[in-house]
Design an enzyme around this catalytic site. Structure first.
Site, PDB file in Angstrom:
ATOM      1  N   CYS A  70       0.827  -1.045   0.052  1.00 58.57           N
ATOM      2  CA  CYS A  70       0.026  -0.126  -0.050  1.00 58.57           C
ATOM      3  C   CYS A  70       0.752   1.261  -0.195  1.00 58.57           C
ATOM      4  O   CYS A  70       1.670   1.319   0.758  1.00 58.57           O
ATOM      5  CB  CYS A  70      -0.922  -0.038   1.240  1.00 58.57           C
ATOM      6  SG  CYS A  70      -2.050   1.286   1.591  1.00 58.57           S
ATOM      7  N   CYS A 206      -0.466   3.467  -6.449  1.00 59.13           N
ATOM      8  CA  CYS A 206      -1.559   3.196  -5.644  1.00 59.13           C
ATOM      9  C   CYS A 206      -1.849   1.668  -5.948  1.00 59.13           C
ATOM     10  O   CYS A 206      -1.948   1.348  -7.448  1.00 59.13           O
ATOM     11  CB  CYS A 206      -2.958   3.852  -5.467  1.00 59.13           C
ATOM     12  SG  CYS A 206      -4.261   3.136  -4.749  1.00 59.13           S
TER      13      CYS A 206
HETATM   14  N1  DGL Z   1      -3.918   0.555  -2.219  1.00 62.19           N
HETATM   15  C1  DGL Z   1      -3.528   1.558  -1.267  1.00 62.19           C
HETATM   16  C2  DGL Z   1      -2.249   2.484  -1.823  1.00 62.19           C
HETATM   17  O1  DGL Z   1      -1.538   1.763  -2.728  1.00 62.19           O
HETATM   18  C3  DGL Z   1      -4.351   2.462  -0.704  1.00 62.19           C
HETATM   19  C4  DGL Z   1      -5.550   3.281  -1.368  1.00 62.19           C
HETATM   20  C5  DGL Z   1      -6.582   3.696  -0.235  1.00 62.19           C
HETATM   21  O2  DGL Z   1      -6.668   2.862   0.718  1.00 62.19           O
HETATM   22  O3  DGL Z   1      -6.755   5.014  -0.227  1.00 62.19           O
HETATM   23  O4  DGL Z   1      -2.117   3.490  -1.801  1.00 62.19           O
END
Ligand code: DGL
Length: 283
Positions: A70, A206
């Site tokens: 993440c 993301c």
């Molecule tokens: N998948 C996550 C990232 O890489 C988080 C997205 C989120 O929860 O806003 O930032």
């Protein structure tokens, strides 16, 4: 022991997929904090607390290494947790545990340089500027981690970030393809307007966006290279484990999926990306 993979939701599956391909015998526990997704619009302190809770949960499941799949958690919380919380937690647990992120391997892939590389600042005029576009959550964009770390290493790469406030939520909610396409087209157009032209390369900063990589490819000029964050991360974790046998990743090929949200089957977008049914247990 096992490898823990953490994300606010289904986005980290893109990294998990690459990790499993690189380490097929290792045992994996994936944790989606879907009770609290999305993280991208939350204040930093909340992201730190949620990320720490996710790591604790995965260590309690017997993980030795947690990969923050993440960007938001990695850019906002990782350094802070490594410096303030992890050393005491490790002592209390009495076994080797660590938390790693996905930003370092992505920056290494984007710059073509090892993380330790310190650029020699020269006054020479840069002849050709490589324009790198980054699509990420508002919290990752605000951290400026990609701008700062790439600028330290490469004078000839200019980073332009585009915050996509709604996109992770839409992917998590299995929004229709036409809606995702319109939002992604809008962000690619907005970034290109700000740059004055399309970026030369892009990072889907993301992990949720990787699940819609085809829509980004279609919105960007044909052939625009996308830096593959999951692949870069999986390679880096493989090398790390070879150097650190103390984080023994198991050998049973176990795959467990946990969620703080609603257990059961995952949404169609996630299953199509995964290539089969995905059933999550309660965390
Ligand atoms: N998948 C996550 C990232 O890489 C988080 C997205 C989120 O929860 O806003 O930032």
């Amino acid at each position: 022991m096992a490898i823990g993979v953490f994300d606010s939701g289904i986005g980290g599956l893109s990294v998990h997929h690459a990790l499993v391909a690189g380490l097929p015998d290792a045992d994996f526990v994936y944790l989606a904090d879907q009770a609290n997704t999305p993280y991208g619009g939350r204040p930093g302190e909340e992201i730190v607390d949620l990320t720490r809770a996710g790591c604790e949960r995965l260590f309690a499941e017997g993980c030795s290494l947690v990969v923050l799949a993440c960007n938001t958690a990695a850019s906002v919380a990782l350094r802070r947790l490594q410096q303030t919380w992890l050393p005491g937690y490790r002592r209390a647990l009495g076994r080797p545990v660590n938390v790693l992120g996905i930003i370092v391997p992505t920056i290494e892939a984007a710059t073509g340089l090892p993380w330790e590389h310190e650029a020699e600042r020269r006054g020479d005029k840069v002849e050709h500027l490589d324009v790198l576009g980054i699509f990420s959550t508002p919290a990752t964009t605000r951290s400026r981690v990609y701008e700062i770390e790439i600028d330290k290493r490469r004078q000839d790469v200019a980073v332009f970030s585009e915050a996509c406030p709604d996109l992770a939520r839409l992917i998590e909610a299995d929004a229709p393809a036409a809606e995702l396409e319109a939002v992604i087209d809008g962000h690619v157009a907005a970034l290109s307007r700000r740059i004055g032209r399309a970026p030369d390369r892009a990072i889907l900063g993301c992990t949720h966006y990787e699940i819609t990589a085809d829509l980004f490819r279609a919105a960007l000029p044909p052939g625009t290279p996308l830096i593959h964050q999951p692949g870069a991360t999986a390679e880096a974790i493989g090398r790390y484990l070879a150097r650190h046998p103390e984080y023994e990743p198991g050998a049973g090929g176990g795959r467990r999926f946990l969620t703080t949200g609603r257990p059961g089957p995952q949404n169609g977008l996630a299953e199509r990306f995964w290539g089969g049914p995905l059933v999550f247990d309660p965390a």
